[in-house]
Design a protein around this motif. Structure first.
Motif, PDB file in Angstrom:
ATOM      1  N   LEU A  77      -0.829  -3.699   7.431  1.00 51.95           N
ATOM      2  CA  LEU A  77       0.028  -2.558   7.732  1.00 51.95           C
ATOM      3  C   LEU A  77       0.642  -2.760   9.115  1.00 51.95           C
ATOM      4  O   LEU A  77      -0.045  -3.179  10.054  1.00 51.95           O
TER       5      LEU A  77
ATOM      6  N   LEU B 125      -8.648  -2.028   6.501  1.00 48.84           N
ATOM      7  CA  LEU B 125      -7.389  -2.728   6.327  1.00 48.84           C
ATOM      8  C   LEU B 125      -6.993  -3.401   7.630  1.00 48.84           C
ATOM      9  O   LEU B 125      -7.415  -2.991   8.709  1.00 48.84           O
TER      10      LEU B 125
ATOM     11  N   VAL C 211      -4.317  -4.131  10.482  1.00 53.14           N
ATOM     12  CA  VAL C 211      -3.202  -3.386  11.055  1.00 53.14           C
ATOM     13  C   VAL C 211      -2.604  -4.176  12.215  1.00 53.14           C
ATOM     14  O   VAL C 211      -3.320  -4.599  13.120  1.00 53.14           O
TER      15      VAL C 211
ATOM     16  N   ASP D 212       5.310   0.471   8.245  1.00 58.53           N
ATOM     17  CA  ASP D 212       4.544   1.272   7.295  1.00 58.53           C
ATOM     18  C   ASP D 212       4.201   2.637   7.870  1.00 58.53           C
ATOM     19  O   ASP D 212       4.172   3.636   7.156  1.00 58.53           O
TER      20      ASP D 212
ATOM     21  N   ASN E 106      -4.737   5.760   4.837  1.00 65.53           N
ATOM     22  CA  ASN E 106      -5.012   5.428   3.433  1.00 65.53           C
ATOM     23  C   ASN E 106      -4.009   6.086   2.496  1.00 65.53           C
ATOM     24  O   ASN E 106      -3.280   5.408   1.771  1.00 65.53           O
TER      25      ASN E 106
ATOM     26  N   TYR F 112      -0.865   3.398   3.478  1.00 68.71           N
ATOM     27  CA  TYR F 112      -1.236   2.283   2.608  1.00 68.71           C
ATOM     28  C   TYR F 112      -0.899   2.538   1.139  1.00 68.71           C
ATOM     29  O   TYR F 112      -0.349   1.683   0.450  1.00 68.71           O
ATOM     30  N   GLN F 113      -1.222   3.734   0.647  1.00 65.66           N
ATOM     31  CA  GLN F 113      -1.000   4.037  -0.776  1.00 65.66           C
ATOM     32  C   GLN F 113       0.473   4.267  -1.101  1.00 65.66           C
ATOM     33  O   GLN F 113       0.847   4.238  -2.280  1.00 65.66           O
TER      34      GLN F 113
ATOM     35  N   TYR G 232       4.901  -2.957  -0.955  1.00 68.68           N
ATOM     36  CA  TYR G 232       4.298  -4.230  -0.545  1.00 68.68           C
ATOM     37  C   TYR G 232       5.325  -5.077   0.184  1.00 68.68           C
ATOM     38  O   TYR G 232       5.028  -5.744   1.163  1.00 68.68           O
TER      39      TYR G 232
END
Length: 302
Positions: A36, A63, A65, A101, A290, A294-295, A299
């Motif tokens: 991210l 994750l 970052v 992101d 999250n 991320y969700q 991509y």
């Protein structure tokens, strides 16, 4: 969450001492995942303290970052060295062709100014407009939240009779929302501000959803219904001693300020305050990263 931050950043040693997982660039390149990319517009005067506070929170989920620090080009900070900014920060012109992101826009101790009178307001407006297409979700803190409410939703702030300073209890208004998943029904938050937004303005706005409020400190947590903007009017990122440091600083300036409420044990400023908000701080940042970053982030940015 392993965070990839610049080699030599003063916060790096302190994060490692606290057992926060800090990753170097060589190791980051060997991980077959898409990290991210988070940009932090740091408007706080003591930038190094804010860096540590935010990086500590961004380094607590599983994750990778990458962090980019941003400072305003139209305002020269008096509390951090030029070499620190030159080494670890960049300006909007250098990143405006990139996509991120997530983004964090911090607070700033400039509430006594009208928004348009802030010397970097036009630059901040340009950045906030840029986030609409180039950032998946933006987390706005304190004055940064008030600026977002004013610019994006036309909701102005108003001055309080006295500074809102201390630790206040808040109630979750809708526990089904992902951002407050896992929260207690009542939780503590530090506040430090001279202005506020009206509860009715938030409740009546069709694009906003109120998530947490305090009888004493007013509106605290809200989001846009499209999840693009998360706004916190308080300072969950603060350390246990931050309000004490601000209080002593204000007294040294000769300001007529009262002791932070519900803060010092037995209201004795010689006693060390306790951090009673840490778990909810980590939970909120984890939920934001999250569920809202991320969700939701692609991509590959087109």
């Amino acid at each position: 969450m392993p965070i990839n931050i610049p080699e030599g950043l003063p916060a790096r040693k302190l994060l490692k001492k606290e057992k926060i997982f800090v990753m170097d660039e060589d190791r980051a390149r060997t991980q077959d995942i898409r990290p991210l990319n988070i940009v932090i517009l740091n408007l706080m005067p003591e930038k190094e303290k804010t860096e540590l506070q935010l990086l500590r929170l961004l380094g607590n989920t599983p994750l990778q970052v990458n962090i980019t620090f941003l400072h305003t080009a139209t305002h020269v900070s008096k509390n951090v060295s030029k070499s620190h900014l030159d080494t670890f920060y960049t300006t909007f012109n250098e990143i405006k062709n990139h996509r991120y992101d997530g983004m964090i826009i911090t607070g700033a101790p400039i509430e006594h100014f009208q928004f348009e009178d802030v010397n970097y307001w036009e630059e901040l407006v340009e950045i906030m407009d840029w986030t609409k297409k180039n950032v998946t979700s933006v987390l706005h803190i304190c004055w940064g939240a008030q600026a977002a409410l004013y610019h994006h939703y036309g909701i102005d702030k108003f001055e309080l009779p006295k500074k809102c300073s201390g630790i206040f209890q808040h109630t979750v208004t809708d526990p089904t929302v992902k951002l407050v998943r896992g929260f207690e029904d009542v939780f503590n938050v530090p506040h430090s501000r001279y202005t506020e937004v009206a509860l009715e303005d938030i409740k009546s706005h069709p694009e906003l959803k109120l998530l947490a409020v305090s009888d004493d400190a007013g509106v605290f947590l809200l989001k846009s219904k499209d999840n693009k903007h998360i706004m916190l009017t308080g300072h969950l990122e603060y350390d246990a001693t931050t309000l004490a440091e601000e209080y002593e600083r204000d007294l040294a300036k000769g300001l007529d300020v009262h002791m932070p409420e519900n803060y010092f044990p037995n209201n004795d400023k010689n006693k060390t305050p306790l951090n009673t908000w840490r778990s909810h701080t980590h939970l909120l940042f984890s939920n934001w990263l999250n569920y809202y970053v991320y969700q939701e982030t692609p991509y590959k940015w087109e």
